[in-house]
Design a protein around this motif. Structure first.
Motif, mmCIF file in Angstrom:
data_model
loop_
_atom_site.group_PDB
_atom_site.id
_atom_site.type_symbol
_atom_site.label_atom_id
_atom_site.label_comp_id
_atom_site.label_asym_id
_atom_site.label_seq_id
_atom_site.Cartn_x
_atom_site.Cartn_y
_atom_site.Cartn_z
ATOM 1 N N ILE A 39 -38.608 -70.039 10.040
ATOM 2 C CA ILE A 39 -38.841 -69.294 8.800
ATOM 3 C C ILE A 39 -39.024 -67.813 9.115
ATOM 4 O O ILE A 39 -38.470 -66.940 8.434
ATOM 5 C CB ILE A 39 -40.060 -69.879 8.053
ATOM 6 N N GLU A 40 -39.778 -67.518 10.153
ATOM 7 C CA GLU A 40 -39.949 -66.126 10.573
ATOM 8 C C GLU A 40 -38.615 -65.527 11.022
ATOM 9 O O GLU A 40 -38.258 -64.413 10.629
ATOM 10 C CB GLU A 40 -40.963 -66.040 11.715
ATOM 11 N N GLN A 41 -37.875 -66.269 11.850
ATOM 12 C CA GLN A 41 -36.607 -65.789 12.379
ATOM 13 C C GLN A 41 -35.630 -65.435 11.263
ATOM 14 O O GLN A 41 -34.841 -64.490 11.384
ATOM 15 C CB GLN A 41 -35.988 -66.856 13.288
ATOM 16 N N LYS A 42 -35.698 -66.174 10.150
ATOM 17 C CA LYS A 42 -34.768 -65.956 9.035
ATOM 18 C C LYS A 42 -35.212 -64.858 8.074
ATOM 19 O O LYS A 42 -34.553 -64.603 7.066
ATOM 20 C CB LYS A 42 -34.561 -67.262 8.269
ATOM 21 N N GLY A 43 -36.338 -64.221 8.361
ATOM 22 C CA GLY A 43 -36.711 -63.033 7.611
ATOM 23 C C GLY A 43 -37.550 -63.238 6.364
ATOM 24 O O GLY A 43 -37.602 -62.358 5.494
ATOM 25 N N PHE A 44 -38.248 -64.363 6.264
ATOM 26 C CA PHE A 44 -39.097 -64.598 5.100
ATOM 27 C C PHE A 44 -40.441 -63.889 5.265
ATOM 28 O O PHE A 44 -40.764 -63.352 6.324
ATOM 29 C CB PHE A 44 -39.257 -66.095 4.863
ATOM 30 N N ASP A 45 -41.229 -63.901 4.193
ATOM 31 C CA ASP A 45 -42.477 -63.133 4.170
ATOM 32 C C ASP A 45 -43.668 -63.901 4.712
ATOM 33 O O ASP A 45 -44.667 -63.294 5.109
ATOM 34 C CB ASP A 45 -42.787 -62.707 2.725
ATOM 35 N N GLY A 46 -43.597 -65.221 4.693
ATOM 36 C CA GLY A 46 -44.719 -66.017 5.153
ATOM 37 C C GLY A 46 -44.347 -67.476 5.199
ATOM 38 O O GLY A 46 -43.231 -67.883 4.848
ATOM 39 N N VAL A 47 -45.318 -68.276 5.625
ATOM 40 C CA VAL A 47 -45.132 -69.722 5.817
ATOM 41 C C VAL A 47 -46.123 -70.457 4.921
ATOM 42 O O VAL A 47 -47.305 -70.090 4.853
ATOM 43 C CB VAL A 47 -45.378 -70.094 7.294
ATOM 44 N N TYR A 48 -45.636 -71.487 4.259
ATOM 45 C CA TYR A 48 -46.495 -72.328 3.434
ATOM 46 C C TYR A 48 -46.624 -73.702 4.088
ATOM 47 O O TYR A 48 -45.643 -74.246 4.606
ATOM 48 C CB TYR A 48 -45.917 -72.473 2.031
ATOM 49 N N VAL A 49 -47.822 -74.259 4.059
ATOM 50 C CA VAL A 49 -48.057 -75.604 4.595
ATOM 51 C C VAL A 49 -48.532 -76.486 3.445
ATOM 52 O O VAL A 49 -49.623 -76.294 2.895
ATOM 53 C CB VAL A 49 -49.092 -75.589 5.730
ATOM 54 N N SER A 50 -47.708 -77.457 3.090
ATOM 55 C CA SER A 50 -47.948 -78.313 1.939
ATOM 56 C C SER A 50 -48.810 -79.515 2.293
ATOM 57 O O SER A 50 -48.605 -80.160 3.327
ATOM 58 C CB SER A 50 -46.594 -78.795 1.404
ATOM 59 N N GLY A 51 -49.730 -79.851 1.413
ATOM 60 C CA GLY A 51 -50.511 -81.068 1.593
ATOM 61 C C GLY A 51 -49.646 -82.310 1.534
ATOM 62 O O GLY A 51 -49.884 -83.283 2.251
#
Length: 299
Positions: A39-51
């Protein structure tokens, strides 16, 4: 190499700064640490971790069976692998207000940049299932106030999720989000909204960022980032999408293995070994290893 070079405190500070910028931030859901790095490598703003993803990772349904220890532990594994801020689904806070306070401090210790606490009855249900029940406003407010008061890092972003739209309608949602902001919420997450106009209605009644959940096969239409930006949404998550795509591909590959006895026809769908090694940063590990073990054995 190894883990993120950016401290958790700095990730939180930068996340706060971006939220104030007025941009619409994109947080795809990671289903493991390696996907967070992609996700970082592809240039997004942040990471979400779903329950829901954390529960599925354990082979469990999303009905409040996971524990704080499991969620914080997996969150830490994911957050440390990326320079991006990570926000996590903390369900109802794993109990009542005192439990919520402990949850927030545990997630701070795990390196998480922000978390959302919801107003469902404990134990909760997936936000896009029928038959949900929400707590009264007094308890919903107490959960958010406990979360806000327990923070040791003021930059930890507290997201208040409300599921009341599916239970009592849009007017009740507007009343509740205002109360949650007054209790200390930094971001509002109205779950299972059905139209862009409903998001716009929430935007009108609060002066904090609004989060949109674009999960597939649920109650909400799958709006584009641009459509959500047009109605004032500041943060968009795709919580289970990457897991669904990965599991779909895995299912098809297993079918191919059953029918053909090998996976040669699937090679063009696989991540190449070289790309995996690049994502894992093999080269840095190799340089480090050579720098440490640079002695010669005398014979």
């Amino acid at each position: 190499m190894l883990y993120s070079k950016t401290s958790a405190a700095e990730k939180r500070r930068l996340f706060r700064e971006k939220l104030r910028s007025g941009e619409t931030l994109r947080f795809p859901g990671a289903f493991n640490p390696l996907s967070a790095r992609m996700i970082e490598q592809k240039g997004f703003d942040g990471v979400y971790v779903s329950g829901a993803v954390l529960a599925a990772d354990l082979g469990l349904p999303d009905i409040g069976l996971t524990t704080l220890t499991e969620v914080a532990g997996r969150g830490a594994q994911i957050a440390r692998m990326t320079e991006l801020p990570t926000i996590i689904d903390a369900d109802t806070g794993f109990g009542e207000p005192m439990n919520v306070a402990r949850t927030i401090q545990s997630l701070e210790d795990a390196g998480i940049a922000g978390a959302h606490i919801e107003d469902q009855v404990n134990p909760k249900r997936c936000g896009h299932l029928d038959g949900k029940a929400v707590v009264g406003q007094d308890l919903a407010v107490k959960r958010i106030r406990a979360a806000a008061d327990s923070r040791r890092d003021d930059n930890f972003v507290l997201i208040a999720r409300t599921d009341i739209r599916a239970v009592e309608g849009l007017d009740a949602t507007k009343d509740r989000v205002k109360a949650l902001v007054d209790a200390g919420a930094d971001v509002i997450f109205p779950e299972a909204m059905r139209t862009l106009e409903e998001f716009a209605a929430i935007r009108e009644v609060v002066d904090v960022p609004v989060l949109a959940n674009m999960t597939e096969f649920g109650k909400s239409d799958l709006f584009s980032v641009e459509e959500l930006r047009s109605v004032g949404v500041n943060l968009v998550i795709w919580p289970v999408s990457m897991l669904r795509i990965s599991m779909g591909a895995t299912s098809r590959a297993l079918d191919t293995l059953n029918s053909e006895g090998h996976l040669e026809s699937k090679l063009d769908e696989m991540q190449h070994r070289a790309d995996l090694y690049e994502l894992l940063d093999y080269e840095s590990y190799n340089h480090f290893d050579q720098g440490v073990f640079n002695f010669q054995i005398q014979r």
